[in-house]
Design an enzyme around this catalytic site. Structure first.
Site, PDB file in Angstrom:
ATOM      1  N   ASP A 165       0.633  -1.148  -0.120  1.00  0.00           N
ATOM      2  CA  ASP A 165       0.062   0.034   0.024  1.00  0.00           C
ATOM      3  C   ASP A 165       0.825   1.137  -0.099  1.00  0.00           C
ATOM      4  O   ASP A 165       0.388   2.260   0.295  1.00  0.00           O
ATOM      5  CB  ASP A 165      -0.748   0.102   1.291  1.00  0.00           C
ATOM      6  CG  ASP A 165      -1.975  -0.710   1.376  1.00  0.00           C
ATOM      7  OD1 ASP A 165      -2.729  -0.958   0.123  1.00  0.00           O
ATOM      8  OD2 ASP A 165      -2.573  -1.051   2.104  1.00  0.00           O
ATOM      9  N   ASP A 175     -10.358  -6.396   6.781  1.00  0.00           N
ATOM     10  CA  ASP A 175      -9.701  -5.332   6.243  1.00  0.00           C
ATOM     11  C   ASP A 175      -9.708  -4.046   6.855  1.00  0.00           C
ATOM     12  O   ASP A 175      -9.482  -2.950   6.496  1.00  0.00           O
ATOM     13  CB  ASP A 175     -10.257  -5.354   4.760  1.00  0.00           C
ATOM     14  CG  ASP A 175      -9.849  -6.533   3.906  1.00  0.00           C
ATOM     15  OD1 ASP A 175      -8.823  -7.077   4.066  1.00  0.00           O
ATOM     16  OD2 ASP A 175     -10.662  -7.115   3.282  1.00  0.00           O
TER      17      ASP A 175
HETATM   18  C1  BGC Z   1      -4.148  -4.450   9.212  1.00  0.00           C
HETATM   19  C2  BGC Z   1      -2.858  -4.985   9.936  1.00  0.00           C
HETATM   20  C3  BGC Z   1      -3.098  -6.508   9.874  1.00  0.00           C
HETATM   21  C4  BGC Z   1      -3.026  -7.233   8.467  1.00  0.00           C
HETATM   22  C5  BGC Z   1      -3.327  -8.424   8.488  1.00  0.00           C
HETATM   23  C6  BGC Z   1      -4.104  -5.008   7.836  1.00  0.00           C
HETATM   24  O1  BGC Z   1      -5.093  -4.583   6.979  1.00  0.00           O
HETATM   25  O2  BGC Z   1      -3.857  -3.035   9.089  1.00  0.00           O
HETATM   26  O3  BGC Z   1      -3.087  -4.462  11.316  1.00  0.00           O
HETATM   27  O4  BGC Z   1      -2.017  -6.947  10.639  1.00  0.00           O
HETATM   28  O5  BGC Z   1      -4.138  -6.380   7.838  1.00  0.00           O
HETATM   29  O6  BGC Z   1      -4.442  -8.980   8.603  1.00  0.00           O
END
Ligand code: BGC
Length: 575
Positions: free
Chosen positions: A289, A513
């Site tokens: 990202d 998400d």
């Molecule tokens: C989150 C993280 C998380 C990852 C895996 C991301 O969208 O911001 O905190 O570890 O997803 O689930």
């Protein structure tokens, strides 16, 4: 995580031209590049895989004789895989096991000093079509400068292997396994390897009583036994993280680059460099990202966000990624993979090339070098289908290109596999390692279940055709949060297709998400309306409904209903 598409400004109109361009994908999918001729190089060989499909390939070879003139020649090489030459032209080619000999034919046996001969052949293979590394002309090794200081072009001086996943087990994260196994039906997939996200400074030592980095590496050593073992880490804490969305904003402010280096990357690098872990193959996926946002979500585009403009202006994404590549790339058993978005984000012409150029710039600045990059990962935490079998980018309906359908909307790709392979070719053409490997996150792009189309859509018009046949049933490819109808995709596996090191589950299935409503937290996470099922969208998803499941917890937190949905809609189905 956000996955945001971009403005397609500049692509409209000119159908005939665009259709013609779409046919011009004559890619060279692999090549052994000859070292420049020098007095010390007896011969040079240029071996180019011009075309490659699942089971076969076509190669063109040009050999240059730098020694004394000859009246006949033979060129020999060996394959490391199961390649078999089936037919050739302009040379007499025979094969015994892995060893191939190409002899001149009647009309091209004479090679003056500096003279060249060219020939070609078709072959078959399965797995990976690894390029041969050594060629001999009349018994003398080619492409080799005999100056002693010249490194062998085929060998990585660090001892890294070409594909870390080949022949290796992959670490099963016990924390994810426990969540999955506790779900009804979850034990069927609980032993699959998933990514370990180092998503905040506290995660290095273990956030909220969870396992820290050393705990994971120790557990990986225990799982390894006498095998090779890959550990998959996501390095994810850039300043101003996730600038085009709010759900995965992090703890570091836009200007916290020094803290990122000293409190995040340095301690991670120190742990990974511990000789105790030297026997692990550590895959690091670097800052999802980040870089693509600097191309697609900045002014003057309609998709720009103020945070992405800030991160572009202060340069801290580039500085952070460059620093991470450099520090982690110094560790001989670490394999860095950079995030290359997904086809529904970077697959438009005005995003694709500029993103690849930016990756190159970042991989050659702030201390990073191209040799710090082992590969790229696509589709992380996204939902784009791996292969859309029911329609192709070159199809037309009543003379209208699939690219003009509302779904494809002038994108150059219809799925992740074709996108990943094309991005790989582009990156190699810019100077990245010719053995660059791609990873595709297939954790949530299965799109099975009762609604999966069983064949192409009707050819009444291009939208009916595409919408009737597509597996990906999102409302728009810009939708990225907790998508309804999604399923687990291909199970993790090594060497699944040309140029692809592995299918991986980098996003652990069942981890949210983003929250559907605002939830107070101390993780820096915001509330992004793309995770709210009632949201009607923004320019980054072309103003579509979000398609998100309701009642989701904060990003990264366990979301049981989503896990159940992914199991139910898995493709291939979960037995
Ligand atoms: C989150 C993280 C998380 C990852 C895996 C991301 O969208 O911001 O905190 O570890 O997803 O689930």
């Amino acid at each position: 995580m956000s996955r945001t598409e971009s403005s397609r400004t500049g692509l409209r109109g000119g159908t005939a031209l665009l259709a013609a361009l779409s046919l011009s994908g004559a890619a060279c999918v692999g090549a052994v590049v000859a070292t420049p001729a020098s007095a010390a190089t007896a011969c040079t060989v240029d071996y180019k895989v011009q075309n490659q499909w699942d089971t076969g390939f076509t190669t063109a070879v040009t050999v240059t004789n730098n020694g004394s003139a000859v009246n006949s020649w033979n060129l020999t090489w060996s394959y490391s895989g199961n390649q078999k030459v089936t037919s050739g032209w302009n040379a007499d080619i025979s094969q015994s096991g892995a060893d191939v000999t190409a002899k001149n034919v009647s009309y091209n046996g004479t090679l003056a000093t500096g003279g060249t001969a060219s020939f070609g052949f078709n072959g078959t293979y399965s797995g990976t079509n690894t390029l041969p590394t050594t060629f001999k002309l009349n018994g003398v090794t080619c492409n080799e400068d005999t100056t002693p200081t010249d490194p062998d072009p085929g060998t990585d001086p660090t001892g890294r292997v070409d594909n870390p996943y080949a022949g290796a087990k992959v670490y099963v994260n016990p924390e994810w396994k426990a969540h999955a196994a506790a779900e009804p039906g979850g034990s069927a997939v609980a032993d699959q390897p998933t990514g370990v996200w180092i998503d905040r400074i506290a995660a290095i030592n273990g956030a909220n009583g969870g396992m820290g980095l050393r705990d994971h590496l120790d557990a990986a050593l225990a799982q390894k036994g006498s095998n090779e073992e890959v550990v998959q880490l996501v390095v994810y804490d850039l300043p101003g993280r996730d600038c085009a969305a709010l759900a995965s904003n992090g703890e570091l402010g836009p200007d916290d680059i020094d803290k990122y280096k000293s409190d995040f990357i340095d301690p991670i690098a120190a742990i990974l460099a511990d000789p105790k872990y030297a026997g692990l193959r550590i895959v690091t996926t670097i800052e999802l990202d980040s870089l693509p946002n600097l191309v697609t979500n900045v002014s003057p585009r309609a998709t720009a966000t103020p945070n992405c403009d800030t991160m572009k202006a202060n340069g801290n994404y580039q500085k952070g990624v460059g620093y991470a590549l450099d520090k982690l790339g110094d560790i001989p058993n670490v394999y860095n993979y950079i995030d290359a978005g997904h086809h529904g984000w970077l697959g438009w012409d005005d995003n694709f090339g500029p993103s690849a150029e930016l990756f190159k710039t970042v991989a050659t600045s702030n201390g990073a070098q191209l040799s710090d990059v082992h590969g790229f990962i696509v589709n992380t935490a996204n939902y784009s289908a791996l292969k859309e079998d029911n329609f192709g980018i070159d199809d037309t309906v009543n003379g209208v290109s699939v690219r003009q359908s509302k779904w494809v909307d002038w994108n150059r790709y219809t799925d992740e596999l074709s996108y990943a392979q094309a991005m790989r070719d582009k990156l190699v053409s810019l100077g990245f390692d010719q053995n660059l490997g791609m990873l595709i996150d297939t954790s949530r792009n299965g799109w099975g279940g009762a609604a999966r189309p069983t064949g192409p859509g009707a050819k009444t018009d291009v939208d009916t055709y595409v919408d009737g046949g597509r597996y990906d049933r999102r409302l728009n490819t810009g939708n990225w949060c907790n998508q309804a109808g999604a399923g687990l995709g291909e199970r993790p596996q090594a060497d699944p297709a040309a140029g692809i090191d592995a299918y991986v589950w980098m996003k652990p299935p069942g981890e949210s998400d983003g929250s559907s409503t605002e939830i107070a937290n101390d993780e820096g996470k915001g509330f992004d309306r793309m995770c709210d099922p009632t949201y009607t969208g923004n320019p980054r998803n072309n103003n579509h409904m979000s398609g998100a499941l309701p009642d989701a917890p904060l990003s990264g937190h366990w979301f049981s209903a989503q896990f159940q949905e992914l199991l139910k809609n898995a493709y291939p189905p979960v037995q």
